[in-house]
Motif scaffolding. Structure first.
Motif, mmCIF file in Angstrom:
data_model
loop_
_atom_site.group_PDB
_atom_site.id
_atom_site.type_symbol
_atom_site.label_atom_id
_atom_site.label_comp_id
_atom_site.label_asym_id
_atom_site.label_seq_id
_atom_site.Cartn_x
_atom_site.Cartn_y
_atom_site.Cartn_z
ATOM 1 N N ASP A 114 0.870 -1.177 0.000
ATOM 2 C CA ASP A 114 0.000 0.000 0.000
ATOM 3 C C ASP A 114 0.907 1.228 0.000
ATOM 4 O OD1 ASP A 114 -1.644 2.178 0.685
ATOM 5 O OD2 ASP A 114 -3.011 0.909 1.838
ATOM 6 N N ALA A 115 0.964 1.945 -1.127
ATOM 7 C CA ALA A 115 1.871 3.081 -1.252
ATOM 8 C C ALA A 115 1.513 4.196 -0.286
ATOM 9 C CB ALA A 115 1.852 3.599 -2.691
ATOM 10 N N ALA A 116 0.205 4.344 0.019
ATOM 11 C CA ALA A 116 -0.227 5.433 0.902
ATOM 12 C C ALA A 116 0.278 5.234 2.323
ATOM 13 C CB ALA A 116 -1.750 5.539 0.894
ATOM 14 N N THR A 117 0.289 3.997 2.789
ATOM 15 C CA THR A 117 0.727 3.719 4.167
ATOM 16 C C THR A 117 2.155 3.209 4.215
ATOM 17 O OG1 THR A 117 -0.092 1.445 4.051
ATOM 18 C CG2 THR A 117 -1.631 3.140 4.843
ATOM 19 N N ASN A 118 2.742 2.903 3.038
ATOM 20 C CA ASN A 118 4.089 2.330 2.958
ATOM 21 C C ASN A 118 4.170 1.018 3.735
ATOM 22 O OD1 ASN A 118 6.663 2.241 1.937
ATOM 23 N ND2 ASN A 118 7.550 3.647 3.450
ATOM 24 N N GLN A 119 3.065 0.252 3.688
ATOM 25 C CA GLN A 119 3.028 -1.024 4.405
ATOM 26 C C GLN A 119 2.805 -2.170 3.427
ATOM 27 O OE1 GLN A 119 -0.364 -2.530 7.133
ATOM 28 N NE2 GLN A 119 1.255 -1.917 8.573
ATOM 29 N N THR A 120 3.565 -3.237 3.617
ATOM 30 C CA THR A 120 3.351 -4.472 2.882
ATOM 31 C C THR A 120 2.615 -5.445 3.783
ATOM 32 O OG1 THR A 120 5.335 -4.168 1.547
ATOM 33 C CG2 THR A 120 4.480 -6.413 1.724
ATOM 34 N N SER A 121 1.569 -6.056 3.274
ATOM 35 C CA SER A 121 0.788 -7.019 4.040
ATOM 36 C C SER A 121 0.973 -8.413 3.463
ATOM 37 C CB SER A 121 -0.698 -6.646 4.025
ATOM 38 O OG SER A 121 -0.905 -5.384 4.634
ATOM 39 N N ALA A 122 1.269 -9.375 4.320
ATOM 40 C CA ALA A 122 1.477 -10.759 3.893
ATOM 41 C C ALA A 122 0.674 -11.685 4.785
ATOM 42 C CB ALA A 122 2.954 -11.121 3.954
ATOM 43 N N VAL A 123 0.263 -12.824 4.224
ATOM 44 C CA VAL A 123 -0.557 -13.797 4.955
ATOM 45 C C VAL A 123 0.197 -15.110 5.089
ATOM 46 C CG1 VAL A 123 -2.714 -15.101 4.944
ATOM 47 C CG2 VAL A 123 -2.685 -12.722 4.157
ATOM 48 N N ALA A 124 0.120 -15.697 6.269
ATOM 49 C CA ALA A 124 0.714 -17.017 6.488
ATOM 50 C C ALA A 124 -0.129 -17.788 7.486
ATOM 51 C CB ALA A 124 2.152 -16.887 6.990
ATOM 52 N N ASN A 125 -0.991 -18.671 6.966
ATOM 53 C CA ASN A 125 -1.679 -19.603 7.855
ATOM 54 C C ASN A 125 -0.667 -20.600 8.411
ATOM 55 O OD1 ASN A 125 -4.327 -18.572 7.318
ATOM 56 N ND2 ASN A 125 -4.268 -19.641 5.334
ATOM 57 N N VAL A 126 -0.995 -21.140 9.571
ATOM 58 C CA VAL A 126 -0.091 -22.097 10.214
ATOM 59 C C VAL A 126 -0.908 -23.329 10.567
ATOM 60 C CG1 VAL A 126 1.664 -22.425 11.979
ATOM 61 C CG2 VAL A 126 1.105 -20.108 11.197
ATOM 62 N N THR A 127 -0.656 -24.418 9.870
ATOM 63 C CA THR A 127 -1.448 -25.636 10.013
ATOM 64 C C THR A 127 -0.551 -26.865 9.887
ATOM 65 O OG1 THR A 127 -1.880 -25.983 7.653
ATOM 66 C CG2 THR A 127 -3.311 -24.402 8.804
ATOM 67 N N PRO A 128 -1.085 -28.043 10.185
ATOM 68 C CA PRO A 128 -0.305 -29.253 9.902
ATOM 69 C C PRO A 128 0.103 -29.360 8.436
ATOM 70 C CG PRO A 128 -2.103 -29.779 11.377
ATOM 71 C CD PRO A 128 -2.321 -28.362 10.933
ATOM 72 N N LEU A 129 -0.746 -28.884 7.516
ATOM 73 C CA LEU A 129 -0.389 -28.932 6.097
ATOM 74 C C LEU A 129 0.784 -28.017 5.791
ATOM 75 C CD1 LEU A 129 -0.879 -29.917 3.239
ATOM 76 C CD2 LEU A 129 -2.624 -28.138 2.982
ATOM 77 N N THR A 130 0.806 -26.800 6.360
ATOM 78 C CA THR A 130 1.959 -25.926 6.103
ATOM 79 C C THR A 130 3.217 -26.513 6.715
ATOM 80 O OG1 THR A 130 1.640 -24.503 8.082
ATOM 81 C CG2 THR A 130 0.461 -23.892 6.067
ATOM 82 N N GLU A 131 3.083 -27.226 7.834
ATOM 83 C CA GLU A 131 4.243 -27.892 8.438
ATOM 84 C C GLU A 131 4.842 -28.897 7.467
ATOM 85 O OE1 GLU A 131 6.618 -28.940 12.096
ATOM 86 O OE2 GLU A 131 5.574 -27.174 11.344
ATOM 87 N N ILE A 132 3.981 -29.676 6.832
ATOM 88 C CA ILE A 132 4.447 -30.678 5.878
ATOM 89 C C ILE A 132 5.101 -30.017 4.671
ATOM 90 C CG2 ILE A 132 3.711 -32.524 4.338
ATOM 91 C CD1 ILE A 132 1.397 -33.046 6.361
ATOM 92 N N VAL A 133 4.476 -28.958 4.148
ATOM 93 C CA VAL A 133 5.029 -28.288 2.970
ATOM 94 C C VAL A 133 6.369 -27.633 3.294
ATOM 95 C CG1 VAL A 133 4.670 -26.473 1.255
ATOM 96 C CG2 VAL A 133 2.755 -27.925 1.936
#
Length: 576
Positions: A114-133
């Motif tokens: 977001d150029a107006a706020t100079n903030q980058t937003s990222a998403v990371a769910n945390v699950t058994p599936l993400t553990e495996i990946v």
């Protein structure tokens, strides 16, 4: 210098730069800024769940630049903001699922700016599936990758690499179990609404798929599955990933969630080695040719199972006891012939020669032509080019030891196509070995000079166990150890095969601890027998019980990470 006996055999075996500018003519160059721009920041958010939200769980975020901590809310959601933070990031969540403590990991490599706020937003769910990946992505245990994560190592977490890992895992998971996560898209970034204790039916489709995964692999069993995936990824084995996912399709041993379905190698005391695929959904054990035998369990004996089948006209029974780290032992009874044996049982894993570099303590024992039943310890050093040097330990009453070099053991380690190793003397294969890495990262090697299982009197029939010892800590008085004692005993002079093999559940209670002598006194539950062991003797990581009237001396080799110990008589040639 007895390791040269190993080379006597001739048995063959074979893991965005956003540029914001102003359009401009020359007039803009002289226009002063309206004020300081917002400080650049990174916001990472997501949901932690196992099918049920991980509420009030501890969250740690480590990014290429910046770290942060927080706690999940009642729905498992978390958000952190890092001033000056830079992607990619790794996330660790520690909480409780169904009364079981769990630690899960995730990554995020890209976000929206977001150029107006100079903030980058990222998403990371945390699950058994993400553990495996993450295990597939890094080729290692996610916990180790998180601990080592830094700006220097962040470069491996790219959108391309992550997409490749996701695809591989989701395809293998669907093929093995029918659980299809494809419809949710990216499991790290997809919307995840988790069921909660107060609203157990509110989860979205992603959450319901996590329920299916958890129904096959319980939280306490997840580290076993993740270890199998990480090991296969480290060796570059796509077949290993498919094999690991068999655990999801087959689930766990009834009354023993930590023991998962999959391919297990059996290694008998006199060397015979073979693989069986255990499926605890169909309750069958399958040979490589596809023939199966039924698996039976006794509800009164958790983590034990049995098979009974006809083999070459003989009725053969396997009684198997499995430990919490995935390794077990079997008592094998040839009921028709009146003979019996014991065997190591451990999951199949592919490994590379590079993993073997370093010094290994070994124990080798079994039948040597002309010498009978013998056993001895030693040390094997492996260099980066696969060459080795060997010395044999000579223990002095458990108080001291020397290791005598064996210049005749000119062995080289070579990778096998099945993910194991051959020990070569020139062009001759003199032993085969296979590795098992436990969830805590410890690697143990199990080997044989008689993989074909010959019982001819001129054939060396021995088994090796190689490990890297860890200093043993003295237990507290009153602590209790529950265990299975799987043992084999042969009276000197008896015929081959006339063994007394036993599998008995028992326990020991610590009755006294002497820190000055590093010794521990114990009492056995089954018969009240009392004995004393000295810890870290004759070597760090080993234990020794001195011989006294009516009780044999014993050397105990605890195998790191396995909750298993190899015990042998202190006499080099005797009953075992």
């Amino acid at each position: 210098m007895k390791f040269n006996a190993l080379v006597k055999t001739t048995a063959a075996s074979a893991v965005a730069l956003l540029i914001a500018g102003c359009g401009g003519g020359s007039d803009d160059a002289d226009t002063p800024p309206a004020g300081d721009p917002p400080v650049a920041s990174l916001q990472v958010s997501g949901t932690a769940a196992t099918g049920l939200a991980l509420a009030s769980a501890d969250v740690q975020v480590k990014c290429a630049s910046g770290t942060a901590t927080t706690t999940t809310d009642a729905s498992g959601a978390y958000t952190v903001t890092l001033e000056g933070g830079e992607l990619p990031c790794m996330i660790r969540v520690e909480g409780t699922a169904g009364g079981v403590e769990v630690t899960l990991h995730s990554v995020t490599e890209a976000g929206s700016a977001d150029a107006a706020t100079n903030q980058t937003s990222a998403v990371a769910n945390v699950t058994p599936l993400t553990e495996i990946v993450v295990a597939q992505l890094t080729g290692g245990m996610p916990g180790d990758a998180f601990t080592a994560f830094s700006g220097a190592s962040a470069g491996a977490i790219t959108s391309e690499n992550l997409s490749t890992a996701i695809t591989a895992v989701l395809n293998a998971l669907k093929d093995a179990s029918g659980i299809d996560f494809a419809a949710i898209g990216d499991p790290f970034k997809a919307p995840l609404e988790a069921a909660t204790a107060s609203a157990p039916a509110q989860g979205n489709d992603y959450d319901k798929l996590l329920d299916q995964l958890g129904g096959q692999v319980a939280p306490e069993a997840l580290p076993q599955l993740v270890t199998q995936v990480a090991t296969a990824a480290a060796s570059g084995s796509s077949e290993g990933l498919q094999d690991a996912m068999v655990a999801v399709g087959g689930g766990s041993l009834p009354n023993c969630p930590k023991v998962l379905s999959g391919k297990y190698r059996f290694l008998e005391y006199f060397g015979s080695s073979y693989v069986r695929t255990l499926n605890f959904k169909t309750m069958t054990a399958a040979r490589p040719d596809g023939t199966t035998v039924p698996i039976t369990v006794d509800a009164a004996k958790p983590c034990e199972f049995a098979t009974l089948a006809e083999v070459n006209g003989n009725e053969v029974k396997f009684d198997v006891a499995m430990g919490a780290a995935g390794v077990g032992a079997a008592r094998i009874q040839n009921i028709t012939a009146g003979r019996n044996n014991i065997a190591w049982v451990f999951p199949e894993q592919p490994h590379t020669v590079s993993e073997l570099v370093g010094a290994w303590t070994f124990h080798q024992g079994g039948f040597i032509p002309g010498e009978g039943l013998v056993h001895w310890p030693g040390k094997l050093d492996v260099t980066a080019d696969g060459k080795t040097s060997v010395c044999d330990y000579e223990f002095n009453a458990g108080t001291s030891s020397t290791c005598t070099p064996d210049p005749e053991a000119n062995l080289t380690v070579k990778a096998r196509t099945d993910g194991g190793f051959d020990l070569m003397e020139s062009s001759l294969t003199v032993a085969n070995a296979w590795g098992y890495r436990a969830p805590n990262g410890s690697l143990t090697l199990f080997g044989t000079t008689n993989a074909a299982g010959s019982n001819e009197p001129g054939v060396e029939q021995t088994v090796l166990v190689l490990f890297k010892p860890q200093v043993q800590q003295l237990p507290a008085v009153g602590s209790v150890t529950n265990y299975w004692d799987v043992s084999i005993l042969r009276t000197p002079g008896s015929a081959p095969g006339d063994n007394n093999a036993t599998l008995v559940a028992d326990s020991n209670t610590i009755t006294a601890v002497d820190s000055a002598t590093s010794s521990v006194s114990r009492e056995r539950a089954s018969d009240g027998r009392k004995d004393t062991f000295t810890y870290n003797a004759p070597l760090d990581g080993l234990r020794h019980r001195a011989q006294v009237p009516g009780m044999l001396g014993v050397y105990l080799f605890p195998l790191p990470g396995l909750n298993v110990a190899l015990a042998v008589n202190s006499a080099a040639a005797s009953t075992h």
